[in-house]
Design a protein around this motif. Structure first.
Motif, PDB file in Angstrom:
ATOM      1  N   PHE A  56       0.793  -1.232   0.000  1.00  9.66           N
ATOM      2  CA  PHE A  56       0.000   0.000   0.000  1.00  9.66           C
ATOM      3  C   PHE A  56       0.825   1.282   0.000  1.00  9.66           C
ATOM      4  O   PHE A  56       0.253   2.368  -0.091  1.00  9.66           O
ATOM      5  CB  PHE A  56      -0.940   0.005   1.211  1.00  9.66           C
ATOM      6  N   GLY A  57       2.154   1.176   0.120  1.00  8.87           N
ATOM      7  CA  GLY A  57       2.956   2.384   0.131  1.00  8.87           C
ATOM      8  C   GLY A  57       2.834   3.136   1.446  1.00  8.87           C
ATOM      9  O   GLY A  57       2.254   2.647   2.416  1.00  8.87           O
ATOM     10  N   ALA A  58       3.359   4.375   1.460  1.00  7.15           N
ATOM     11  CA  ALA A  58       3.317   5.196   2.674  1.00  7.15           C
ATOM     12  C   ALA A  58       2.976   6.635   2.327  1.00  7.15           C
ATOM     13  O   ALA A  58       3.596   7.578   2.828  1.00  7.15           O
ATOM     14  CB  ALA A  58       4.647   5.110   3.423  1.00  7.15           C
ATOM     15  N   THR A  62       3.788  -4.789   9.490  1.00  8.56           N
ATOM     16  CA  THR A  62       5.070  -4.150   9.799  1.00  8.56           C
ATOM     17  C   THR A  62       4.794  -2.780  10.410  1.00  8.56           C
ATOM     18  O   THR A  62       3.920  -2.045   9.934  1.00  8.56           O
ATOM     19  CB  THR A  62       5.931  -3.979   8.537  1.00  8.56           C
ATOM     20  N   VAL A  63       5.529  -2.466  11.464  1.00  6.65           N
ATOM     21  CA  VAL A  63       5.465  -1.144  12.090  1.00  6.65           C
ATOM     22  C   VAL A  63       6.863  -0.535  12.017  1.00  6.65           C
ATOM     23  O   VAL A  63       7.859  -1.213  12.262  1.00  6.65           O
ATOM     24  CB  VAL A  63       5.004  -1.252  13.554  1.00  6.65           C
ATOM     25  N   HIS A  64       6.919   0.734  11.659  1.00  7.95           N
ATOM     26  CA  HIS A  64       8.202   1.432  11.581  1.00  7.95           C
ATOM     27  C   HIS A  64       8.286   2.525  12.635  1.00  7.95           C
ATOM     28  O   HIS A  64       7.273   2.944  13.214  1.00  7.95           O
ATOM     29  CB  HIS A  64       8.391   2.066  10.199  1.00  7.95           C
ATOM     30  N   GLY A  98       9.535  -0.924  -4.450  1.00  8.28           N
ATOM     31  CA  GLY A  98       9.827   0.490  -4.606  1.00  8.28           C
ATOM     32  C   GLY A  98       9.524   1.344  -3.396  1.00  8.28           C
ATOM     33  O   GLY A  98       9.641   2.568  -3.457  1.00  8.28           O
ATOM     34  N   PHE A  99       9.142   0.730  -2.266  1.00  8.67           N
ATOM     35  CA  PHE A  99       8.851   1.510  -1.072  1.00  8.67           C
ATOM     36  C   PHE A  99      10.144   2.052  -0.473  1.00  8.67           C
ATOM     37  O   PHE A  99      11.155   1.375  -0.414  1.00  8.67           O
ATOM     38  CB  PHE A  99       8.124   0.638  -0.048  1.00  8.67           C
ATOM     39  N   SER A 100      10.101   3.292  -0.038  1.00  4.78           N
ATOM     40  CA  SER A 100      11.265   3.916   0.583  1.00  4.78           C
ATOM     41  C   SER A 100      10.795   4.806   1.724  1.00  4.78           C
ATOM     42  O   SER A 100       9.699   5.381   1.668  1.00  4.78           O
ATOM     43  CB  SER A 100      12.038   4.752  -0.442  1.00  4.78           C
ATOM     44  N   GLU A 137       6.082   7.947  11.173  1.00  4.52           N
ATOM     45  CA  GLU A 137       5.300   7.880  12.405  1.00  4.52           C
ATOM     46  C   GLU A 137       3.994   8.652  12.259  1.00  4.52           C
ATOM     47  O   GLU A 137       2.943   8.209  12.740  1.00  4.52           O
ATOM     48  CB  GLU A 137       6.125   8.389  13.583  1.00  4.52           C
ATOM     49  N   ALA A 138       4.017   9.789  11.582  1.00  4.09           N
ATOM     50  CA  ALA A 138       2.783  10.540  11.332  1.00  4.09           C
ATOM     51  C   ALA A 138       1.848   9.742  10.429  1.00  4.09           C
ATOM     52  O   ALA A 138       0.621   9.752  10.624  1.00  4.09           O
ATOM     53  CB  ALA A 138       3.113  11.890  10.695  1.00  4.09           C
TER      54      ALA A 138
END
Length: 420
Positions: free
Chosen positions: A107-109, A133-135, A149-151, A158-159
């Motif tokens: 889903f991207g960020a 997954t939590v970052h 391709g997620f970066s 966090e926001a």
């Protein structure tokens, strides 16, 4: 995977009154840990609640499917406006509860996923999001996201996660300390985050072929999809130390590359070359294709030790860990957030993933010390029982009931799982 649903649910006619659960996730034929997770979760939900129906709305290249209680609905996603595509597909299922299996590699960020949650809320769809997954703002490893391709560059992660918590009805994570507490610290309301462990498959006796290493020929297994962070080069260094005293030992590696680019292929080839230079190339078996479930289950059941020594800082759960637990294997893992469950039940099975000598010494003790082997196996078996898929499915049903009041626990069938 659809055969799994048929084998669990059977061919009975659907209940007259059903509770409709819509899962949004990748699905077969994708080779993806989230796709496998969704297959097992859906089957377990159907087995635990005879009045439930499960629909998987998926961006994967799956064929439509409907057997009365389980359905697959492909949702074409063009990458730029997936919220409206998925929202329309979900609305057509008339859900009582929507459960999204979230991963950043899917889903991207950016603003699209919160926009999807807002659209579902406007439609009146109670929505649960499992964040696999939590970052944090200090995260380095991206899990499976890097392959799509997620970066994290330029992302206020966090926001973004706080926005997910604000828009979802409830958020589910698999670990408390490394995942739930991180989200709460980031501003997600405490009562909006539920911890439900990853499920563990317990194969019925005789379901899978039985395999075992001949006496005196230890079998070490490093399963799963391969990427550099799985640390195969360190595993081979450790295996060379182990094999120096055990020339009949074998190392079986799941070497399937989901993203077989030049760098990934070069890494795998370099690991095989390293094994040959160390004199253990003939004792190494690398499976470069997806491993069928019966073969994987047989390998895990036959293993003297299973290695999960990933060099990742990812706050997530390990599906392979739970597959190994269900097979009764002894697992050695990295001292990293991903393996929090193992730390809580048997810290002595964790190692520094950068130290092959430490890994070799622990594996050798498991092979040689009968008392130690029995002592560490006991808490692993308890963890496997506590996280069995029927137990996990019931926890999900109770979570759904918080958003769908008519689906109260007292109105569901009594649990069928005996805990054996």
């Amino acid at each position: 995977m659809r055969a799994l649903f048929r084998s669990v649910v059977g061919e009975e006619a659907p209940a007259v009154v059903a509770t409709r659960i819509t899962l949004v996730s990748t699905f077969a034929p994708d080779h993806c840990g989230i796709a496998g997770y969704t297959s097992y979760l859906g089957a377990a939900l159907l087995a635990e609640d005879g009045d439930a129906e499960v629909t998987v709305v998926t961006p994967s290249p799956a064929a439509p499917y409907d057997d009365g209680r389980f359905r697959v609905v492909p949702a074409v996603v063009d990458g730029t406006d997936y919220p409206s595509e998925i929202a329309r597909a979900v609305a057509a299922t008339r859900p009582d509860v929507v459960h999204i299996q979230h991963e950043f590699g899917i889903f991207g960020a950016d603003e699209r996923f919160p926009r999807l949650l807002s659209a579902l809320a406007r439609a009146g769809s109670p929505t649960v999001v499992t964040m696999h997954t939590v970052h944090t703002d200090l995260s380095v490893d991206l899990g499976c996201g890097w392959s799509r391709g997620f970066s994290l560059r330029g992302v206020s992660i966090e926001a973004h996660q706080r926005a997910i918590g604000e828009r979802a009805g409830l958020v589910v994570v698999h670990h408390d300390r490394s995942m739930r507490q991180a989200l709460v610290r980031q501003g997600v309301p405490d009562d909006a985050v539920v911890t439900i462990p990853h499920g563990t498959l317990h194969p019925a006796p005789g379901t899978f072929p039985v395999a075992s290493a001949p006496a005196g020929r230890p079998l070490l297994v490093a399963p799963g999809y391969l990427r550099r962070s799985k640390n195969l080069d360190v595993v081979i260094d450790a295996f060379a130390l182990i094999a120096a005293e055990r020339p009949d030992a074998r190392l079986w590696v799941g070497g399937y590359l989901r993203e077989p680019g030049p760098e990934a292929l070069a890494y795998l080839d370099s690991c095989v070359d390293k094994a040959h230079r160390a004199g253990v190339g003939d004792q190494l078996v690398v499976t470069r294709e997806p491993v069928p479930e019966p073969v994987l289950s047989a390998a895990l059941a036959a293993a003297d030790v299973v290695f999960c020594v990933y060099d990742e800082d990812t706050r997530s759960a390990s599906g392979i860990l739970h597959r190994a637990l269900g097979a009764g294997a002894i697992v050695v893992a990295s001292r990293r957030p991903k393996f929090q469950e193992l730390a809580e039940v048997c810290d002595e099975l964790l190692v520094d993933p950068g130290r092959p000598v430490e890994l070799a010494r622990l594996a050798e003790r498991i092979l040689d010390d009968d008392g130690f082997r029995a002592a560490v196996r006991a808490p692993l078996r308890r963890l496997a029982r506590r996280t069995a898929w029927p137990v996990v499915a019931r926890a999900h049903l109770d979570t759904y009931a918080r958003l769908a009041p008519r689906w109260a626990p007292g109105n569901r069938p009594a649990p069928a799982y005996s805990g054996r």
